[in-house]
Design an enzyme around this catalytic site. Structure first.
Site, PDB file in Angstrom:
ATOM      1  N   SER A 240       0.831  -1.221   0.000  1.00 23.08           N
ATOM      2  CA  SER A 240       0.000   0.000   0.000  1.00 23.08           C
ATOM      3  C   SER A 240       0.859   1.261   0.000  1.00 23.08           C
ATOM      4  O   SER A 240       0.592   2.210  -0.763  1.00 23.08           O
ATOM      5  CB  SER A 240      -0.954   0.000   1.198  1.00 23.08           C
ATOM      6  OG  SER A 240      -0.259  -0.171   2.405  1.00 23.08           O
ATOM      7  N   HIS A 270      -2.074  -8.751   2.046  1.00 25.91           N
ATOM      8  CA  HIS A 270      -1.767  -7.479   2.736  1.00 25.91           C
ATOM      9  C   HIS A 270      -2.959  -7.153   3.653  1.00 25.91           C
ATOM     10  O   HIS A 270      -3.332  -7.957   4.500  1.00 25.91           O
ATOM     11  CB  HIS A 270      -1.479  -6.429   1.663  1.00 25.91           C
ATOM     12  CG  HIS A 270      -0.897  -5.140   2.153  1.00 25.91           C
ATOM     13  ND1 HIS A 270      -0.325  -4.993   3.392  1.00 25.91           N
ATOM     14  CD2 HIS A 270      -0.789  -3.912   1.551  1.00 25.91           C
ATOM     15  CE1 HIS A 270       0.104  -3.746   3.533  1.00 25.91           C
ATOM     16  NE2 HIS A 270      -0.173  -3.064   2.428  1.00 25.91           N
ATOM     17  N   HIS A 319       5.458 -12.380   7.918  1.00 26.29           N
ATOM     18  CA  HIS A 319       5.697 -11.006   7.468  1.00 26.29           C
ATOM     19  C   HIS A 319       6.908 -10.980   6.547  1.00 26.29           C
ATOM     20  O   HIS A 319       7.846 -11.762   6.730  1.00 26.29           O
ATOM     21  CB  HIS A 319       5.930 -10.062   8.658  1.00 26.29           C
ATOM     22  CG  HIS A 319       5.691  -8.634   8.292  1.00 26.29           C
ATOM     23  ND1 HIS A 319       6.676  -7.838   7.768  1.00 26.29           N
ATOM     24  CD2 HIS A 319       4.568  -7.881   8.341  1.00 26.29           C
ATOM     25  CE1 HIS A 319       6.163  -6.640   7.525  1.00 26.29           C
ATOM     26  NE2 HIS A 319       4.891  -6.637   7.852  1.00 26.29           N
ATOM     27  N   ARG A 328       2.668  -4.197  16.852  1.00 31.95           N
ATOM     28  CA  ARG A 328       1.280  -3.737  16.663  1.00 31.95           C
ATOM     29  C   ARG A 328       0.315  -4.823  17.149  1.00 31.95           C
ATOM     30  O   ARG A 328      -0.756  -4.538  17.650  1.00 31.95           O
ATOM     31  CB  ARG A 328       1.025  -3.403  15.181  1.00 31.95           C
ATOM     32  CG  ARG A 328       1.957  -2.328  14.638  1.00 31.95           C
ATOM     33  CD  ARG A 328       1.822  -2.168  13.129  1.00 31.95           C
ATOM     34  NE  ARG A 328       2.139  -3.387  12.409  1.00 31.95           N
ATOM     35  CZ  ARG A 328       2.011  -3.551  11.097  1.00 31.95           C
ATOM     36  NH1 ARG A 328       1.554  -2.561  10.359  1.00 31.95           N
ATOM     37  NH2 ARG A 328       2.321  -4.690  10.518  1.00 31.95           N
ATOM     38  N   ASP A 374      -2.637  -8.033  11.742  1.00 34.15           N
ATOM     39  CA  ASP A 374      -3.993  -8.443  11.362  1.00 34.15           C
ATOM     40  C   ASP A 374      -4.541  -9.585  12.224  1.00 34.15           C
ATOM     41  O   ASP A 374      -5.747  -9.828  12.239  1.00 34.15           O
ATOM     42  CB  ASP A 374      -4.019  -8.864   9.885  1.00 34.15           C
ATOM     43  CG  ASP A 374      -3.611  -7.721   8.979  1.00 34.15           C
ATOM     44  OD1 ASP A 374      -4.096  -6.605   9.196  1.00 34.15           O
ATOM     45  OD2 ASP A 374      -2.792  -7.941   8.064  1.00 34.15           O
TER      46      ASP A 374
HETATM   47  N1  CMX Z   1       1.025 -19.379   6.444  1.00 36.46           N
HETATM   48  C1  CMX Z   1       1.502 -20.320   5.589  1.00 36.46           C
HETATM   49  N2  CMX Z   1       2.578 -20.149   4.819  1.00 36.46           N
HETATM   50  C2  CMX Z   1       3.226 -18.988   4.945  1.00 36.46           C
HETATM   51  C3  CMX Z   1       2.830 -17.987   5.848  1.00 36.46           C
HETATM   52  C4  CMX Z   1       1.660 -18.208   6.601  1.00 36.46           C
HETATM   53  N3  CMX Z   1       1.173 -17.298   7.429  1.00 36.46           N
HETATM   54  N4  CMX Z   1       3.682 -16.936   5.746  1.00 36.46           N
HETATM   55  C5  CMX Z   1       4.583 -17.281   4.807  1.00 36.46           C
HETATM   56  N5  CMX Z   1       4.306 -18.507   4.310  1.00 36.46           N
HETATM   57  C6  CMX Z   1       4.960 -19.213   3.202  1.00 36.46           C
HETATM   58  C7  CMX Z   1       4.843 -18.348   1.957  1.00 36.46           C
HETATM   59  O1  CMX Z   1       3.583 -18.510   1.323  1.00 36.46           O
HETATM   60  C8  CMX Z   1       6.006 -18.874   1.140  1.00 36.46           C
HETATM   61  O2  CMX Z   1       5.595 -20.101   0.552  1.00 36.46           O
HETATM   62  P1  CMX Z   1       6.130 -20.559  -0.912  1.00 36.46           P
HETATM   63  O3  CMX Z   1       7.589 -20.750  -0.751  1.00 36.46           O
HETATM   64  O4  CMX Z   1       5.356 -21.804  -1.192  1.00 36.46           O
HETATM   65  O5  CMX Z   1       5.799 -19.433  -1.834  1.00 36.46           O
HETATM   66  C9  CMX Z   1       7.047 -19.168   2.198  1.00 36.46           C
HETATM   67  O6  CMX Z   1       6.341 -19.313   3.438  1.00 36.46           O
HETATM   68  C10 CMX Z   1       8.085 -18.078   2.355  1.00 36.46           C
HETATM   69  O7  CMX Z   1       7.401 -16.856   2.555  1.00 36.46           O
HETATM   70  P2  CMX Z   1       8.075 -15.689   3.425  1.00 36.46           P
HETATM   71  O8  CMX Z   1       9.319 -15.272   2.712  1.00 36.46           O
HETATM   72  O9  CMX Z   1       8.189 -16.082   4.838  1.00 36.46           O
HETATM   73  O10 CMX Z   1       6.972 -14.572   3.372  1.00 36.46           O
HETATM   74  P3  CMX Z   1       6.667 -13.502   2.216  1.00 36.46           P
HETATM   75  O11 CMX Z   1       7.545 -12.333   2.409  1.00 36.46           O
HETATM   76  O12 CMX Z   1       6.691 -14.146   0.870  1.00 36.46           O
HETATM   77  O13 CMX Z   1       5.144 -13.130   2.522  1.00 36.46           O
HETATM   78  C11 CMX Z   1       3.291 -12.583   3.839  1.00 36.46           C
HETATM   79  C12 CMX Z   1       4.789 -12.367   3.620  1.00 36.46           C
HETATM   80  C13 CMX Z   1       2.783 -11.614   4.889  1.00 36.46           C
HETATM   81  C14 CMX Z   1       2.561 -12.308   2.508  1.00 36.46           C
HETATM   82  C15 CMX Z   1       3.057 -14.054   4.286  1.00 36.46           C
HETATM   83  O14 CMX Z   1       3.665 -14.259   5.548  1.00 36.46           O
HETATM   84  C16 CMX Z   1       1.589 -14.427   4.347  1.00 36.46           C
HETATM   85  O15 CMX Z   1       1.024 -14.819   3.330  1.00 36.46           O
HETATM   86  N6  CMX Z   1       0.943 -14.308   5.563  1.00 36.46           N
HETATM   87  C17 CMX Z   1      -0.477 -14.558   5.699  1.00 36.46           C
HETATM   88  C18 CMX Z   1      -1.273 -13.374   5.155  1.00 36.46           C
HETATM   89  C19 CMX Z   1      -1.130 -12.189   6.102  1.00 36.46           C
HETATM   90  O16 CMX Z   1      -1.279 -12.290   7.303  1.00 36.46           O
HETATM   91  N7  CMX Z   1      -0.875 -11.016   5.511  1.00 36.46           N
HETATM   92  C20 CMX Z   1      -0.836  -9.763   6.262  1.00 36.46           C
HETATM   93  C21 CMX Z   1       0.568  -9.236   6.514  1.00 36.46           C
HETATM   94  C22 CMX Z   1       0.543  -7.906   7.226  1.00 36.46           C
HETATM   95  C23 CMX Z   1      -0.092  -6.861   6.365  1.00 36.46           C
HETATM   96  O17 CMX Z   1       0.481  -6.488   5.341  1.00 36.46           O
HETATM   97  O18 CMX Z   1      -1.203  -6.436   6.667  1.00 36.46           O
END
Ligand code: CMX
Length: 443
Positions: A240, A270, A319, A328, A374
């Site tokens: 964002s 996000h 994250h 937070r 979140d």
């Molecule tokens: N549950 C399951 N798997 C997860 C995970 C979770 N909460 N967080 C990361 N992973 C997985 C990723 O999908 C990724 O899988 P692949 O290798 O198969 O693609 C792997 O772990 C590595 O990811 P990462 O480097 O740890 O995390 P990213 O930087 O790619 O992504 C985020 C960060 C937030 C998108 C991810 O942790 C996620 O999807 N979390 C759940 C959604 C969420 O809570 N989003 C809100 C974040 C805060 C915000 O912006 O508001």
């Protein structure tokens, strides 16, 4: 000129030589390198953006203008009898880097109050949406439709000196931010209260007025202040913030930029995770047989594994930058332990806090197994009766707009140019990697 604007102008004049010197004398200094994994992997960790509004340390969490969140909540002035500080004081801090006095905050509260009334056509734009539209789509469109109000755009086409870009951007930003509580609560009223809205109260501050228009008693005013403050900024690389900055870099006005910011926030990885958490939790609650049934840790573990084995993410955990529990999250958890510790949904959240991180660690994929903002925000809203969880990301957006607007005003003040990174093709990456010979270009 208002006090805040005068102060901001002083700060801008003081700051400009620092940026100019860095570019002129140290412009070739290397600050990072980029790998193939980063180019393909969403530019994770590439140090290539600048902001002085906030900084995100992976292990400590966010600092606003050098202050931890704990310090921000301790130092910013609060309305009489309130537990949480004025949102307007946070805006003052983000813009100037200084903790405002009570008088300085009162001026900003007054300034916001004067600018809060939204044009008639905004109600019509919101009303024109079919009832099943997602509130983030309506929110983004309502903001976008105000593009016609932009001073920046009018002044730009009338001939504006680059040094003065920040001034109409500041005016546009205040005009927009002051209206966001009205826009958000009107969307809420339209979607979930048959259009029965509560008119705003000009004597209340940003958070207080939001709670008032939502029809909520205390401590929902503090819930709102807490929510908007912690969601306001998370440095510049998140989707964002980056989208807002990127769109503004083409000299799009604040309405176009914040609308774009909202669209980026509306993705499930996000800001939409705030809604995703409650949705996922309620599926669990339903399976367990209702809110009153508190599941065992083993039952929750099974549900978490099923989600992971189904190839889905656990919303509210993980994250891209943080490597510890999000402060937070912790602040909201402390608020919950004080005000809603017996809430049945909070009890689920509490168990998840214990069981999810070890499971994510065991699965071995997520780099950060800890909860993010979140994972806690929705349960607080739920507790205070805001149960339409697809509205939660709108609340995130109201807060986030405050930080992004502060960033964009400073982008203009420091003359940051059009953003334009360079792309490569996959052939080129294979050449760089040494696994493919350079392809001759045809004439
Ligand atoms: N549950 C399951 N798997 C997860 C995970 C979770 N909460 N967080 C990361 N992973 C997985 C990723 O999908 C990724 O899988 P692949 O290798 O198969 O693609 C792997 O772990 C590595 O990811 P990462 O480097 O740890 O995390 P990213 O930087 O790619 O992504 C985020 C960060 C937030 C998108 C991810 O942790 C996620 O999807 N979390 C759940 C959604 C969420 O809570 N989003 C809100 C974040 C805060 C915000 O912006 O508001």
């Amino acid at each position: 000129m208002t006090t805040l604007k005068e102060k901001l102008f002083e700060k801008i004049e003081e700051f400009r030589p620092r940026t100019a010197r860095l570019v002129k004398e140290y412009g070739d200094t290397v600050i990072d390198k980029v790998t193939i994994a980063q180019a393909i992997g969403g530019m994770r960790g590439v140090k290539s953006m600048v902001t002085d509004i906030s900084y995100l340390d992976p292990n400590e969490g966010i600092r606003y203008r050098g202050y931890t969140l704990k310090e921000v909540f301790e130092l910013l002035p609060k309305p009489k009898g309130a537990e949480m500080p004025y949102v307007e004081g946070l805006f003052y801090l983000l813009l100037t880097g200084d903790i405002p006095t009570g008088k300085e905050v009162a001026d900003v509260v007054d300034e916001f109050s004067k600018r809060r009334i939204i044009p008639r056509y905004i109600y019509e734009v919101i009303d024109a949406f079919p009832c099943c539209s997602h509130p983030m789509t309506i929110f983004s469109t309502a903001v976008l439709s105000m593009h016609r109000e932009s001073f920046f755009t009018k002044k730009y086409y009338a001939g504006l000196n680059k040094k003065d870009y920040w001034d109409p951007m500041y005016e546009d930003s205040l005009n927009l931010l002051a209206k966001l509580p009205e826009i958000a609560t009107y969307i809420y009223a339209k979607l979930y209260r048959d259009g029965n809205r509560i008119q705003s109260n000009p004597n209340l501050d940003f958070g207080g007025n939001f709670a008032f228009m939502m029809g909520k008693d205390k401590p929902y005013d503090d819930v709102s202040r807490l929510h908007f403050i912690i969601h306001s900024d998370h440095e510049s690389g998140n989707v964002s913030a980056h989208t807002g900055h990127l769109v503004a870099s083409s000299l799009s006005d604040i309405y176009l930029s914040i609308s774009a910011m909202i669209n980026g926030l509306a993705g499930p990885l996000h800001g939409l995770a705030a809604q995703g958490v409650l949705q996922w939790l309620h599926e669990l609650v339903e399976r367990m047989g209702g809110e009153e049934v508190i599941p065992s840790e083993d039952e929750i573990k099974q549900y978490v594994w099923e989600t992971l084995n189904g190839g889905q993410v656990i919303p509210g955990f993980g994250h891209a930058v943080l490597r510890k529990t999000d402060p937070r999250y912790t602040l909201q958890r402390e608020f919950s332990l004080k005000h809603l510790k017996d809430d049945p949904i909070f009890k689920y959240v509490d168990i998840l806090y214990k069981v999810v991180p070890p499971i994510l660690q065991k699965q071995g994929k997520a780099k950060n197994p800890w909860p993010n903002v979140d994972a806690q925000s929705g349960v607080i809203q739920w507790h205070y009766g805001v149960r339409e969880y697809d509205f939660y990301t709108v609340l995130f957006g109201v807060g986030r707009a405050i930080g992004i607007a502060a960033n964009i005003i400073w982008d203009r003040a420091l003359g940051y140019p059009l953003e334009r990174p360079k792309s490569l093709t996959t052939d080129m990456l294979e050449e760089v990697a040494g696994i493919k010979k350079p392809v001759k270009k045809s004439k």
